[in-house]
Structures are given as C-alpha cells and as structure tokens.
Design a protein around this motif. Structure first.
Motif, PDB file in Angstrom:
ATOM      1  N   SER A   1     -37.480 -10.470  12.903  1.00 50.43           N
ATOM      2  CA  SER A   1     -37.711  -9.252  12.162  1.00 50.43           C
ATOM      3  C   SER A   1     -36.484  -8.324  12.540  1.00 50.43           C
ATOM      4  CB  SER A   1     -38.916  -8.638  12.549  1.00 50.43           C
ATOM      5  OG  SER A   1     -39.095  -8.169  13.900  1.00 50.43           O
ATOM      6  N   ASP A   2     -35.839  -8.569  13.692  1.00 50.61           N
ATOM      7  CA  ASP A   2     -34.607  -7.508  14.032  1.00 50.61           C
ATOM      8  C   ASP A   2     -33.833  -7.816  12.901  1.00 50.61           C
ATOM      9  OD1 ASP A   2     -35.459  -6.433  16.394  1.00 50.61           O
ATOM     10  OD2 ASP A   2     -35.219  -8.098  17.460  1.00 50.61           O
ATOM     11  N   TYR A   3     -33.216  -8.848  12.322  1.00 48.46           N
ATOM     12  CA  TYR A   3     -32.404  -9.059  11.302  1.00 48.46           C
ATOM     13  C   TYR A   3     -32.428  -8.344  10.326  1.00 48.46           C
ATOM     14  CZ  TYR A   3     -30.798 -12.467  15.016  1.00 48.46           C
ATOM     15  OH  TYR A   3     -30.221 -13.127  15.967  1.00 48.46           O
ATOM     16  N   TYR A   4     -33.922  -8.004   9.884  1.00 47.16           N
ATOM     17  CA  TYR A   4     -34.146  -7.376   8.524  1.00 47.16           C
ATOM     18  C   TYR A   4     -34.139  -6.130   8.675  1.00 47.16           C
ATOM     19  CZ  TYR A   4     -35.976 -11.365   6.111  1.00 47.16           C
ATOM     20  OH  TYR A   4     -36.140 -12.659   5.573  1.00 47.16           O
ATOM     21  N   THR A   5     -33.883  -5.321   9.953  1.00 46.25           N
ATOM     22  CA  THR A   5     -34.116  -4.041  10.326  1.00 46.25           C
ATOM     23  C   THR A   5     -32.980  -3.136  10.323  1.00 46.25           C
ATOM     24  OG1 THR A   5     -35.931  -4.751  11.903  1.00 46.25           O
ATOM     25  CG2 THR A   5     -35.148  -2.395  11.895  1.00 46.25           C
ATOM     26  N   GLU A   6     -33.076  -1.842   9.920  1.00 49.53           N
ATOM     27  CA  GLU A   6     -32.098  -0.910   9.778  1.00 49.53           C
ATOM     28  C   GLU A   6     -32.350  -0.151  10.668  1.00 49.53           C
ATOM     29  OE1 GLU A   6     -32.328   1.888   6.403  1.00 49.53           O
ATOM     30  OE2 GLU A   6     -30.039   2.199   6.694  1.00 49.53           O
ATOM     31  N   PHE A   7     -31.867  -0.255  11.828  1.00 53.13           N
ATOM     32  CA  PHE A   7     -32.591   0.643  13.027  1.00 53.13           C
ATOM     33  C   PHE A   7     -31.977   2.177  13.268  1.00 53.13           C
ATOM     34  CE2 PHE A   7     -31.431  -3.899  14.613  1.00 53.13           C
ATOM     35  CZ  PHE A   7     -32.508  -4.179  15.157  1.00 53.13           C
ATOM     36  N   LEU A   8     -30.829   2.315  12.593  1.00 51.76           N
ATOM     37  CA  LEU A   8     -30.198   3.772  12.563  1.00 51.76           C
ATOM     38  C   LEU A   8     -30.475   4.448  13.961  1.00 51.76           C
ATOM     39  CD1 LEU A   8     -32.257   4.767   9.103  1.00 51.76           C
ATOM     40  CD2 LEU A   8     -30.025   4.433   9.494  1.00 51.76           C
ATOM     41  N   ASP A   9     -30.242   3.380  14.788  1.00 54.48           N
ATOM     42  CA  ASP A   9     -30.158   3.964  16.373  1.00 54.48           C
ATOM     43  C   ASP A   9     -29.236   2.997  17.278  1.00 54.48           C
ATOM     44  OD1 ASP A   9     -31.214   5.123  18.717  1.00 54.48           O
ATOM     45  OD2 ASP A   9     -33.248   4.392  18.401  1.00 54.48           O
ATOM     46  N   TYR A  10     -29.220   3.355  18.400  1.00 53.04           N
ATOM     47  CA  TYR A  10     -28.340   2.623  19.296  1.00 53.04           C
ATOM     48  C   TYR A  10     -28.723   1.158  19.660  1.00 53.04           C
ATOM     49  CZ  TYR A  10     -25.481   6.952  19.871  1.00 53.04           C
ATOM     50  OH  TYR A  10     -24.801   7.962  19.332  1.00 53.04           O
ATOM     51  N   ILE A  11     -29.046   0.592  18.481  1.00 52.01           N
ATOM     52  CA  ILE A  11     -29.569  -0.801  18.977  1.00 52.01           C
ATOM     53  C   ILE A  11     -28.799  -1.767  17.882  1.00 52.01           C
ATOM     54  CG2 ILE A  11     -31.690  -2.424  18.552  1.00 52.01           C
ATOM     55  CD1 ILE A  11     -33.329   0.219  18.629  1.00 52.01           C
ATOM     56  N   LEU A  12     -28.488  -3.003  18.245  1.00 51.35           N
ATOM     57  CA  LEU A  12     -27.492  -3.676  17.606  1.00 51.35           C
ATOM     58  C   LEU A  12     -27.929  -5.161  17.625  1.00 51.35           C
ATOM     59  CD1 LEU A  12     -25.152  -3.939  15.617  1.00 51.35           C
ATOM     60  CD2 LEU A  12     -23.642  -4.473  17.947  1.00 51.35           C
ATOM     61  N   ALA A  13     -28.323  -5.882  16.542  1.00 46.39           N
ATOM     62  CA  ALA A  13     -28.845  -7.557  16.668  1.00 46.39           C
ATOM     63  C   ALA A  13     -27.476  -8.148  16.568  1.00 46.39           C
ATOM     64  CB  ALA A  13     -29.636  -7.549  15.635  1.00 46.39           C
ATOM     65  N   CYS A  14     -27.398  -9.423  17.169  1.00 40.68           N
ATOM     66  CA  CYS A  14     -26.443 -10.143  17.365  1.00 40.68           C
ATOM     67  C   CYS A  14     -26.570 -11.619  17.081  1.00 40.68           C
ATOM     68  CB  CYS A  14     -25.756  -9.889  18.663  1.00 40.68           C
ATOM     69  SG  CYS A  14     -24.346 -10.855  19.305  1.00 40.68           S
ATOM     70  N   LYS A  15     -25.988 -12.277  16.495  1.00 39.40           N
ATOM     71  CA  LYS A  15     -26.073 -13.916  16.105  1.00 39.40           C
ATOM     72  C   LYS A  15     -24.914 -14.798  16.111  1.00 39.40           C
ATOM     73  CE  LYS A  15     -28.641 -17.061  13.578  1.00 39.40           C
ATOM     74  NZ  LYS A  15     -29.527 -17.338  12.236  1.00 39.40           N
ATOM     75  N   VAL A  16     -24.914 -16.002  16.997  1.00 43.15           N
ATOM     76  CA  VAL A  16     -23.791 -16.631  17.060  1.00 43.15           C
ATOM     77  C   VAL A  16     -24.045 -17.630  15.682  1.00 43.15           C
ATOM     78  CG1 VAL A  16     -22.509 -18.172  18.371  1.00 43.15           C
ATOM     79  CG2 VAL A  16     -23.421 -15.984  19.522  1.00 43.15           C
ATOM     80  N   VAL A  17     -22.768 -17.685  15.138  1.00 42.24           N
ATOM     81  CA  VAL A  17     -23.122 -18.757  13.960  1.00 42.24           C
ATOM     82  C   VAL A  17     -22.143 -19.678  14.147  1.00 42.24           C
ATOM     83  CG1 VAL A  17     -24.086 -16.841  12.156  1.00 42.24           C
ATOM     84  CG2 VAL A  17     -21.383 -17.213  12.548  1.00 42.24           C
ATOM     85  N   GLU A  18     -22.085 -20.938  13.298  1.00 42.09           N
ATOM     86  CA  GLU A  18     -21.652 -22.186  13.249  1.00 42.09           C
ATOM     87  C   GLU A  18     -20.135 -21.938  12.485  1.00 42.09           C
ATOM     88  OE1 GLU A  18     -22.192 -25.587  14.684  1.00 42.09           O
ATOM     89  OE2 GLU A  18     -23.574 -24.317  16.134  1.00 42.09           O
ATOM     90  N   SER A  19     -20.339 -21.242  11.236  1.00 44.17           N
ATOM     91  CA  SER A  19     -19.112 -21.161  10.498  1.00 44.17           C
ATOM     92  C   SER A  19     -19.301 -19.930   9.664  1.00 44.17           C
ATOM     93  CB  SER A  19     -19.532 -22.398   9.577  1.00 44.17           C
ATOM     94  OG  SER A  19     -20.954 -22.378   8.745  1.00 44.17           O
ATOM     95  N   ILE A  20     -18.220 -19.741   8.931  1.00 45.95           N
ATOM     96  CA  ILE A  20     -18.148 -18.441   7.805  1.00 45.95           C
ATOM     97  C   ILE A  20     -19.312 -18.859   6.721  1.00 45.95           C
ATOM     98  CG2 ILE A  20     -16.507 -19.737   6.281  1.00 45.95           C
ATOM     99  CD1 ILE A  20     -15.386 -16.759   6.074  1.00 45.95           C
ATOM    100  N   ASP A  21     -19.710 -20.048   6.633  1.00 48.14           N
ATOM    101  CA  ASP A  21     -20.645 -20.013   5.430  1.00 48.14           C
ATOM    102  C   ASP A  21     -21.984 -19.702   6.014  1.00 48.14           C
ATOM    103  OD1 ASP A  21     -18.909 -21.292   3.924  1.00 48.14           O
ATOM    104  OD2 ASP A  21     -19.165 -23.257   4.254  1.00 48.14           O
ATOM    105  N   GLU A  22     -22.420 -19.958   7.383  1.00 50.33           N
ATOM    106  CA  GLU A  22     -23.475 -19.611   7.683  1.00 50.33           C
ATOM    107  C   GLU A  22     -23.561 -18.024   7.814  1.00 50.33           C
ATOM    108  OE1 GLU A  22     -24.579 -21.139  11.579  1.00 50.33           O
ATOM    109  OE2 GLU A  22     -26.598 -19.666  11.977  1.00 50.33           O
TER     110      GLU A  22
END
Lengths: 414, 414
Positions: free
Chosen positions: A305-326
């Motif tokens: 759900s974090d990836y869907y969220t517009e936090f509008l706050d000092y919160i940042l989601a982070c994901k490591v991806v395999e490729s530019i396509d991902e």
C-alpha cells in the motif's frame, strides 16, 4: 429554478458578453487588484472571523496557516491578478486555417470555454487567483469554496464583483456559492445545462468525489504520486541531490516525490548517499527487502500500500529493481501520472524512459519540483491536470479555452 | 476481476506497446484492410444472421439497411482503413518547446490518449472505422456495439485482431465486448481505472445516458439542432438554396438544419422562395405567427418544443425575428452547439454572427452540411464533438491524442 440554477443562467449570460470583451477584461483585472488593496481591511476583518471559527472548531495549525490572509498575502493576491492582466489574450487566436477546393475558408480559432465551476477547499486566495485566470480567458466562473473560508471568500468575491462592474463588465462574471453544505457541491456537479467544465482543487478525496459524481465534464488535477528512478548508469551524487530536493523542498505539494526506484547494480553505492542526505531532514524511508539488506533494519519495511500512497510528508518509499523495464512497469502500475524522473548518464535509458513513461511530466536528471505553471513559463496556473483529455500537466489560460470553426463562403452547397 | 476489467487491463498493456509502435501501426492497418477483403464471405455470412434476427425482431427497413454489409460496403470499409494508414502519424509531434533560464529544456509532445472506449449502435462498419482511427493514433480500443449487429461485429473484430497479431502488434489493441446487455455498457462507463476516454456514437438517448452516467471522461458527439439565419441584408435566392440543401440533402444526419430564423424585413420576400423549394421535397414547415401570416395557414403552427427538436426528417421549424441579436439569442437558447449559418451580404452582420454564436462550426453564406471531418480535410472522422472540452467539431486522429511534457536537465534542483 434553484438558486444555483439561477447563478448558472446569469453566468451563461455574463460569459456571452465576456467572450467578446477584449481589452476590457484587463481593465477589470487591474480594477480588481486595486480594489483588493483598497479593501484589505475588510478582507482581514472577514478573515479574522474565519480564523476564530477555525480555532473554535479545532482546525490544525497548518490549516489555520493556509486560511490566514495578512496584508502581505492580500498584496500577493493583487500582484497575481495584475500579472494575469499582462499575459497575452488567447481568445481569437487562430489555431489553424485552410481553403477547401470548393473555395470555402475554414479557420479554427480559440474561444473561451464559457462557464467554469471551481470547487476548492480551505485557501481563500484561490478565490482571486482562479477568478482572474477564468476572466482573462473570457470565462464566467462559479466558485464554491470550503466552509472554513466562507467569510473571507464572501468579502473577496464581493470586492471583485464590484470592481468588475465599475470596469464595465457584468458582475456575474464571478459568482460565489455561499451555501457551503454538501448539497451545493452536488448540485453544481449536475449543472450541465450551464457549466462547460468543473475543476476541483484540493485533496484526493475531493477530487475523487467530483470525478465520480459530476455530470459536467471535469478536469482532474493535482494528485501526485511521483517517482525518481536511479538508473544503472546514474551519477549517484546527482541522484541523491535530486531525491533530497524532490522529497524535502516542500513535501506537502503534488510535485514532491513519494517513491524512489533504484537499479540493483547501483543500489549499494546510491542508497547510503541518499539516506545520509534524507537523514538531515528526518525523512522516514520505507524500503523493500534489498533496501533493508543494504541500509539496515532501521529502515521500515515497505508494504504494498505504501507504493500507492501520496504521503505529502517526510516519508519516502524505496524499491530496488532489476531493470529499467521493471521501473517503468512499477510506475505504470502505481503512479498517479503526474511527474516522474530518471537519473542516468545513458542516452538509451533516457530515451526509453521519456518515451515509455506515461505521465504528464517526464524528467531526465532534474527534480520533479519543476512541474509548475510558473516554472514552465505559463505565467500563472489554474492547476495541474493528471488526466489525458483536454489538458495534461500545468494548465494556464490557454487551457481555459476551447475552439470553434468559422467557415466562410459565397453560397456553397454540398 | 470481471470480464470487462480483464479487457481493460489487457487494453492498457496493449496501449503501452502501441504508444511506441511507429510504422508498425500502418503495417497492421494495411493487414486489416487485406483481411477484411479476404474474409468478406465470413463477414457477409455473420451479417446475414443479424439481418435475419433483425427482420424477426421487427427492425424498420431503414435500420435493416444500416445493418446490411454487402461486398461493396466491406470494400468501402477496407478502403477507409487503408486511407487511415496513409495519414501522417500524430504521435511524437512536438507541440511546443522552450529552454528555461535554468537551462532545462521543456518539450511538449503528442502522445496517444491510451485506452479508448466506444459505445455505438446498429452500424457494424463503425467497428472497422473507429478501430482504425484509434490504432493509428496509438490507442487501444474497447468496442461495445449494439445487439442488432453482434454477429457482424464479432466477425469483423476477430478478423482485425488476427491481422494485427500477424503484423506484430498485440491483438488486444482491438477488443469487442460481446455481452450486449445494458450491464456491459454500464460497467464500461465505470472503468475509470483503465479507460482514458469514452466516446458514444449514436442517437441522442445513448449519448445522454453516457454523459450522465460515465465516471470515465466522455467526448459528447453528434447531436445537431442546427440553424440558418437569413439576415436583413441576405441574398434571398442564396438563402433559399442553402436552406434547401442543408435541410434536404440528407435529413437524417447531424449537420442538417432543423430551424430557420428570418429577419422580419426580408421575411415576405424570402419565405415564399424558401417554401417553393422545400415543397419540391415535401418538407413540412412549422412556423411562428408571422410565418403563417406570410405563407398561409397550411403551414403548421410551431410549438415551443419544436425549436428544441432535432427532427432528422423532412420537417423544418421557422421563426421570424426582429433583429440579428434575437437570432443569436434564439440560437444560444435552443441550439445543441453543432453548426449554424448566417446568410448576409453585410460585413458587420457576418462578424457579429461568427464572433457571438457559440457553436462548434459557424458558417457565413454556406450550407451547414460541410461540418464533416472528410470535408474539412481531417482525412477521417471519429465523430463531431459538441462539447467544448478537449475537441470541438469534427474530430480526426489528432483529437485522439493527448500530450506530455518532457523536461531534460543536468542535475537542476529547485
């Protein structure tokens, strides 16, 4: 006829006059700016009532701050209105034209949209900003602001209406709905006989309600779940600077970022640099498994759900991806289509990202904070469209126009 | 996920590929045209089923005619698809661009809209026409046709899907909803997660239902309550010719006229000439009091409701007006905003009319029958928009695109 239907009919009549008002519109805008300054005390008195009511009703300090109009903010409003007067008038501009084989000349010209409805929340300065932009493009406007600012809105709109009338244009070019119940918003959304477009300005909840319930065409604005993707070929120092700026410069606005995507090959180099900068502003990172392996478990675990969220706050989601396509697929799935950035030194990566990411503004090596009508040189902004119909991205006075075809002949029949 | 939601997800994925498909789109279009010709017998067999069902269900002869696909109509469809392939590709065109003081370059480019829904009625040739235009502009399309043509639509869409796949593009670029119950239309109108726009093509009832119930942005098309105003300074012979053409050339289409407005000073000269021509096609006139004083009481008396009606038939309402202002006010009140014409020799009258009449196409001394994408040189037409948002008047492939901003920098932050 209900009160709001009557307002619709008056607005339509005013719009007919505004559509051919030419330079009188600028005279009216400058008269409005003068009147706002002259009547600053009246506005402040009304605003004090709203602030008092707000405090009694337990509004948060940040909402009270948005609501408050000091002398400087009123001067800012007047300055904004005067600036709109200086912009070139889009109405009557020829978009295209040609002569048909049968001798008919076909000319496509810009015309006003007609009657614009604006539903907004607690900021009373929107009243003047939005009305000025609508007026400049030859449109009548019906404003429906939040109840928190009703006294301020009433004062500002009365001052504007009187100024317009003195300048020789119909005062009903600007009308304010003073009933701030939910009913009045609902009725405005059904007013398709008189309204040509409805623009909601405010939080995600307001916008969703308008999009789902309006029978009038809507321009969806402002929800920004924005991303920075740090490519395999990124300058990781630049990436850290851009991420820091795009997250912390003003976290409460729609062009701030909410998720970063890091290519796995640069994750262990980039993530510590990024975290070090974000730590200076106490940004909470919410990371995927690999992020936490690299940065340690004081990084909160990200939920779907974090990836869907517009936090509008000092919160940042982070994901490591395999490729530019991902990364592109992630953005396609979770983004609200506002602004996204790639940080890369690679020509192909940059082109792949800009051609395949389907958002209003797609950046290479730059902070997403630049998605703004002022920054883009539009002069002023009515909002940032996140839909694809009519306008996309920052909208200025040009986006408050429609077009019509004028066809001239000498008796041609088909 | 429901069947229609699954179609939405597949369409969104297909749209991502189509958005960067370049010239492959033209290959696919030509493959579709070839396949329509090659499989004409399959289409005719399916079409015969629809015709048989239609006769059993008591469809009128004119509806049966619209439904019928002979070899020549299939060849016409294929020719139309091939013609769309020859049009210039709008995707990637630069709309505007500039360099900001901080060195950022901002480029606004045309991109596809994404996923387009089309709800249409009994004409199966719309399946090929509409799908070809959507594909050319890089969009995936979900079609929902009427139950009368379901077998024909199934055959045509399967042939197109196979041809697209052979040309190397996703077959889900074109999908047909085979459930023709009201539920499927309703569900399509709620599919805002996947659909970027919904275009209804058909009668006033269908269009009204879609505009009122859709959560997806809609482009309103095709309702034409069009007018000819015969000015005080008109060439009355030219007026009679234009009125005769605009009413009787093809009364069932949206650019045919429904009401004429005659300036009182020329009424007794113009009306007999107009009536004489209209009588040759047995057009029923429904006139105001003065019209009947001039032409006699065999002219039916017009009711208020006649001025709101799109007759689409050999019926024409008529009103004598005091002035050009009254004519413009009448049009403003009763028109659907499609096409209006003034017949005049006077420069000021012409300019007043073209600047103050707020319709998609405003004519001087010409039949309104020219409001058509083909006539205007758009190559092909997806419909005629009578709303002001996004597109107004005849819409071609350009109107099936949106835009995005691409911003390139070298580390700029705000």
């Amino acid at each position: 006829m209900t009160v709001i239907e009557q307002m619709g009919a008056k607005a339509k009549e005013a719009a007919r006059i505004l559509s051919v008002a030419g330079n009188k519109k600028n005279k009216a805008l400058n008269a409005i700016a003068d009147a706002l300054i002259e009547n600053a005390d009246t506005i402040i008195k009304a605003n004090n009532l709203d602030i008092e009511n707000g405090k009694n009703n337990g509004l948060t300090p940040s909402l009270i701050d948005r609501l408050t109009l000091g002398k400087d903010r009123i001067e800012g409003m007047a300055y904004g209105v005067r600036k709109v007067a200086t912009l070139p008038d889009p109405v009557g501009n020829v978009i295209s034209g040609n002569t048909l084989p049968n001798g008919l000349t076909v000319t496509k010209v810009k015309v006003p949209l007609g009657v614009i409805g604006i539903i907004f929340e607690a900021r009373p300065n929107v009243t003047a900003d939005a009305a000025a932009l609508c007026l400049k493009a030859g449109n009548a406007v019906i404003l429906r602001g939040g109840k928190e600012a009703i006294n301020s809105n009433k004062a500002i709109s009365e001052i504007m209406r009187n100024a317009i009338e003195k300048a020789g244009l119909p005062k009903d070019s600007i009308q304010l709905i003073t009933d701030t119940s939910r009913n009045s918003a609902t009725e405005l959304m059904q007013l398709s006989e008189y309204l040509d477009v409805l623009i909601p300005r405010g939080g995600a909840g307001l916008i969703k309600a308008v999009v789902e319930n309006s029978k009038v065409p809507v321009i969806e604005t402002g929800v920004g779940n924005c991303h920075v993707y740090v490519d395999k070929y990124a300058d990781t120092d630049m990436a850290a600077d851009i991420i820091f700026n795009a997250k912390t410069d003003r976290p409460s606005v729609c062009n701030a970022i909410e998720t970063i995507l890091i290519h796995k090959d640069v994750a262990s180099e980039a993530l510590p640099k990024i975290k070090e900068k974000l730590d200076t502003k106490n940004v909470q990172l919410r990371g995927c498994k690999i992020t936490r392996e690299i940065l340690g478990n004081d990084v909160v675990e990200a939920e779907e759900s974090d990836y869907y969220t517009e936090f509008l706050d000092y919160i940042l989601a982070c994901k490591v991806v395999e490729s530019i396509d991902e990364a592109i697929a992630h953005i396609s799935k979770y983004s609200s289509g506002h602004s996204e950035c790639i940080v890369t030194k690679d020509y192909n990566s940059a082109n792949t990202f800009t051609s395949q990411v389907d958002s209003a503004a797609v950046y290479v090596n730059t902070s997403t904070r630049f998605t703004d009508g002022g920054e883009f040189g539009l002069g002023a902004e009515i909002g940032i469209s996140t839909q694809k119909l009519h306008a996309r991205g920052p909208m200025g006075i040009n986006e408050l126009t429609s077009s019509k075809f004028i066809i001239e002949g000498n008796g041609q029949i088909r």
